[in-house]
Motif scaffolding. Structure first.
Motif, short mmCIF file in Angstrom:
data_model
loop_
_atom_site.label_atom_id
_atom_site.label_comp_id
_atom_site.label_asym_id
_atom_site.label_seq_id
_atom_site.Cartn_x
_atom_site.Cartn_y
_atom_site.Cartn_z
N LEU A 260 38.24 35.15 30.94
CA LEU A 260 37.27 36.24 30.82
C LEU A 260 36.34 36.07 29.62
O LEU A 260 35.33 36.76 29.54
CB LEU A 260 38.02 37.57 30.66
CG LEU A 260 38.81 38.07 31.86
CD1 LEU A 260 40.14 38.65 31.40
CD2 LEU A 260 38.02 39.12 32.62
N TYR B 84 31.92 37.93 35.51
CA TYR B 84 33.30 37.70 35.94
C TYR B 84 33.68 38.58 37.13
O TYR B 84 34.34 38.14 38.07
CB TYR B 84 34.26 37.95 34.78
CG TYR B 84 35.68 37.49 35.01
CD1 TYR B 84 36.08 36.22 34.63
CD2 TYR B 84 36.63 38.33 35.58
CE1 TYR B 84 37.39 35.78 34.82
CE2 TYR B 84 37.93 37.91 35.78
CZ TYR B 84 38.31 36.63 35.40
OH TYR B 84 39.60 36.22 35.59
N GLN C 236 35.04 36.52 40.12
CA GLN C 236 36.51 36.58 40.21
C GLN C 236 36.92 38.01 40.58
O GLN C 236 37.62 38.69 39.83
CB GLN C 236 37.15 36.17 38.87
CG GLN C 236 36.80 34.79 38.38
CD GLN C 236 37.54 33.69 39.14
OE1 GLN C 236 38.58 33.92 39.73
NE2 GLN C 236 37.00 32.49 39.10
N SER D 216 39.49 40.63 38.50
CA SER D 216 38.71 41.69 37.88
C SER D 216 39.12 43.06 38.41
O SER D 216 39.25 44.03 37.65
CB SER D 216 37.22 41.46 38.15
OG SER D 216 36.44 42.55 37.71
#
Length: 428
Positions: free
Chosen positions: A77, A361, A365, A369
């Motif tokens: 992250l 992110y 993802q 997340s």
């Protein structure tokens, strides 16, 4: 950590810096305790220590990135909680950024990955383009069920219910201080924020003027480069950053600046690192100057005299953005300011953990997340707040999409408490 780079490799400034960082790691594993992806996935390679080993192996061998390494690096992250935790001072941020640039140069991603990343890099840093994309996403939302790729679905879900009109306060201009001028500051207006929420800059300008600041919106400023920098797109990130550096330095040379105020902490972390980013560039001196002038809005407000406010009877849960608490090590200032303004401030459990936004992110993802968002919202709602406050637009959008509690920027509450209008999000 022992490293084995050759003299020829160490002649590269990026490798030299990576070597310094790698050698400072002592394998203690403290970082795993505060790494959000390790907590969710439980894989050592999805912890800072594991990623450090992958990066070391890749860089020492001088080889192109492979699919396994890319998968685990992509899951990072860049929340920098590991840097706060690390007792050895490992500068993981510089290491992961260098590794991502190496990935971008040496690894050919699958076609859909390349397309998605290119679209994000070419749209989000440009407010006009981003507005059009948000409008298109809003129109396309009803068809999200038919889209198999979860990343595309996440992009459609990002579109807010309403897209605010352009604020003319973001145009290049000078706002005089109300009363005696104490400081002359430039406001970084951001890029995505100008499309998603214009109230934040408007509130910042009102509050700073009220506290004696002349506020300059510098001509020519654009994206700070953070978004593309963390995607490994080094050349594009540096081009964005260089444009913004020149814009602020032109203003500094013309009228002087006491500070560059930033109200999106993700941008602030990158701007404060310009000295490192441009250390081998002709812009090095100007970049370091801009980095030295950069201050988060909460950081600057602690140096001004914010009036003591009467109790407001409003319970505010403060969400600490990772880029603020870990990237810039600003932890108490926003809470202290809110308390001084008269708000009851509460903090969620595990406040050091990321909400899962992290730039792009949450779009690239979405599964990880989404889990981090669920956990963050749960801890915030457990405090039974009437409002949630944060200092980063990405966090605000992420958390707001998972709760019915109103989410506003810290500066909007401080503006309201000192004579400004009530935050629009709080008006039913």
């Amino acid at each position: 950590m022992q490293t084995n780079f050759t003299p020829e490799q160490l002649a590269d400034p990026g490798i030299k810096r990576a070597n310094e960082i790698l050698r400072s790691c002592v394998h203690c594993g403290f970082c795993t305790a505060t790494c959000p992806t390790y907590q969710v996935l439980g894989d050592e390679l999805d912890s800072p220590r594991g990623r450090i080993y992958l990066i070391k192996d890749m860089l020492e061998a001088g080889r192109p990135a492979d699919e396994r390494t890319v998968r685990h690096l992509d899951r990072c992250l860049s929340c920098m909680a590991c840097m706060t935790t690390c007792p050895s001072g490992v500068h993981y941020m510089h290491l992961i950024d260098h590794a991502r640039a190496h990935v971008e140069k040496t690894y050919k991603r699958p076609l859909m990955d390349r397309l998605l990343r290119s679209v994000l890099a070419r749209i989000i840093p440009y407010p006009g383009r981003f507005r059009l994309a948000l409008l298109a996403a809003k129109i396309g939302k009803p068809l999200a069920w038919a889209i198999p790729d979860r990343r595309l679905k996440a992009m459609l879900a990002m579109a807010p219910k309403t897209i605010p009109p352009v604020s003319r306060n973001d145009d290049p201009q000078v706002f005089p201080a109300t009363g005696e001028r104490k400081l002359r500051v430039a406001l970084m207006t951001g890029c995505a924020q100008k499309a998603l929420n214009t109230d934040i800059n408007d509130a910042t300008i009102r509050l700073l003027r009220r506290l004696g600041c002349e506020v300059v919106v510098a001509k020519g400023q654009g994206c700070c480069g953070a978004l593309t920098h963390h995607m490994g797109k080094e050349a594009l990130a540096h081009a964005h950053a260089a444009t913004t550096i020149r814009a602020f330095m032109a203003e500094k040379r013309a009228g002087g600046l006491d500070a560059i105020v930033i109200n999106t902490s993700g941008c602030g972390t990158t701007v404060k690192d310009y000295g490192h980013m441009f250390r081998n560039d002709p812009l090095a001196e100007d970049a370091a100057t801009v980095a030295g002038l950069a201050k988060d809005i909460s950081e600057l407000l602690t140096t001004l005299t914010l009036p003591q406010g009467a109790p407001k009877g409003l319970r505010v849960a403060y969400h600490a953005a990772c880029s603020l608490q870990h990237g810039q090590q600003i932890k108490s200032a926003p809470k202290d300011l809110l308390k001084r303004a008269g708000f009851e401030v509460v903090e969620p459990a595990d406040s050091h953990l990321c909400c899962g936004s992290a730039g792009t992110y949450n779009l690239l993802q979405p599964e990880i997340s989404g889990e981090l968002k669920r956990r963050k919202v749960q801890t915030l709602e457990a405090k039974s707040p009437q409002v949630i406050a944060a200092g980063n637009i990405g966090c605000m959008m992420q958390i707001g999409s998972g709760t019915g509690i109103l989410v506003v920027h810290t500066v909007e509450l401080l503006d309201w408490a000192t004579g400004g209008p009530q935050p629009r999000a709080m008006i039913s």
